[in-house]
Enzyme design. Structure first.
Site, short mmCIF file in Angstrom:
data_model
loop_
_atom_site.label_atom_id
_atom_site.label_comp_id
_atom_site.label_asym_id
_atom_site.label_seq_id
_atom_site.Cartn_x
_atom_site.Cartn_y
_atom_site.Cartn_z
CE LYS A 52 -4.74 -12.63 -26.93
NZ LYS A 52 -3.43 -12.78 -26.28
CD GLN A 96 -2.52 -14.58 -23.20
OE1 GLN A 96 -2.62 -14.64 -24.43
NE2 GLN A 96 -2.70 -13.46 -22.55
CG ASP A 119 1.52 -12.11 -28.85
OD1 ASP A 119 0.53 -11.37 -28.93
OD2 ASP A 119 1.58 -13.10 -28.08
N1 GUN Z 1 -0.34 -11.33 -21.77
C1 GUN Z 1 -0.91 -10.11 -21.68
N2 GUN Z 1 -1.04 -9.56 -22.91
C2 GUN Z 1 -0.57 -10.47 -23.79
C3 GUN Z 1 -0.47 -10.49 -25.21
O1 GUN Z 1 -0.82 -9.53 -25.92
N3 GUN Z 1 0.08 -11.63 -25.74
C4 GUN Z 1 0.51 -12.67 -24.98
N4 GUN Z 1 1.05 -13.71 -25.60
N5 GUN Z 1 0.43 -12.66 -23.65
C5 GUN Z 1 -0.11 -11.58 -23.07
#
Ligand code: GUN
Length: 293
Positions: A52, A96, A119
């Site tokens: 990211k 995350q 998100d």
């Molecule tokens: N854990 C697995 N996929 C994601 C995601 O798309 N966003 C976040 N914040 N955590 C995750």
């Protein structure tokens, strides 16, 4: 069979975003800024967050990575979220998942200001999504919609079978594809661990979306000839022939379905890269105040 090349598509989308950022910079506007909070040392989470941050660099966004040890208390994490919510500098942020067991993920998700929830996990964004109102779409379903749309796959009237009912993939995917919208109007069956005859459900699908986290769960004998197969799974399986000791596989037996499906997403290089570009798109929308004004 055609590969749904999420890696290539995400590069195309990132190039489009980079051009927009260049224009913003030239006009002296605000550069979009994404922050990511990473708790602990989960290797998969570290790898996702790295990707990211790298993608932010690639398109010219600002990014901030906030790393904390998994001994952090829930209160301390909520304080970080409060600071990010009120920062004029940060357009959007993510925490995350998964979080350490002593931290309540629901409480954390609810603490994020929906205006910065790029998100799309907050119930306000989820509810707005369900009603077709402006919102941040959850990144993985948003990425899948982009992929379906850009490859010209018809969803109207199609029978979609979603395997897995998580809050972040299966359930929103089922809502989005059944909406009265451009990439929507499908008849959707949402299947899960209590579905009586899962193979029979999958065999009726024009489009299968597999998001259960079980390696190679969907096999060729389960699918219809010509079906579109979208594999959301990213599973690590031991592989001593690889330097790092494992390889990544999806929820679908890729080699098996390849001879029968019309389109398949590979793992890696399918849905994963699209998830990251969706996050960038949501951050761009946030910096432009497109959703909430
Ligand atoms: N854990 C697995 N996929 C994601 C995601 O798309 N966003 C976040 N914040 N955590 C995750």
């Amino acid at each position: 069979m055609e590969i749904l090349d999420g890696k290539k598509l995400s590069e195309d989308i990132k190039n489009e975003i980079a051009q927009e950022v260049a224009q913003i910079k030239a006009a002296g506007g605000n550069i979009p800024h994404l922050a990511a909070v990473l708790i602990g040392n989960n290797p998969a989470s570290e790898s996702y967050v790295r990707s990211k941050v790298r993608s932010c660099d690639q398109v010219g966004f600002e990014s901030t990575l906030i790393r904390k040890d998994d001994s952090i208390t829930e209160e301390e994490l909520l304080e970080i979220i409060h600071e990010l919510n009120t920062s004029d500098d940060v357009d959007g942020f993510i925490v995350q998942l998964p979080l350490p067991k002593h931290i309540d993920e629901v409480k954390v998700t609810l603490a994020i200001d929906p205006k910065k929830d790029v998100d799309g996990f907050h119930p306000v964004n989820f509810g707005r999504m369900a009603q077709g109102l402006p919102c941040y779409l959850p990144a993985t379903p948003f990425g899948i919609l982009q992929m379906i749309e850009r490859y010209g796959i018809e969803t109207s009237g199609a029978h979609v079978v979603v395997v897995g009912r998580s809050n972040i993939v299966g359930t929103p995917m089922s809502i989005l594809l059944s909406r009265k919208a451009k990439t929507g109007n499908a008849t959707v069956t949402l299947t899960h661990s209590r579905t009586k005859d899962l193979a029979a459900e999958v065999s009726r699908a024009d489009i299968v979306i597999a998001a259960i986290g079980i390696p190679n769960f969907i096999s060729a004998d389960m699918i219809k000839e010509g079906a579109v197969i979208i594999d959301v799974g990213i599973n690590r399986v031991e592989d001593e022939t690889r330097k790092r000791g494992y390889r990544l596989v999806g929820d679908v037996d890729f080699d098996g379905v390849a001879g029968k499906a019309s389109y398949v997403t590979p793992v890696p290089g399918g849905v994963g890269p699209m998830t990251v570009t969706s996050l960038l798109m949501n951050t761009l929308k946030s910096s432009r105040k497109e959703i909430y004004g």
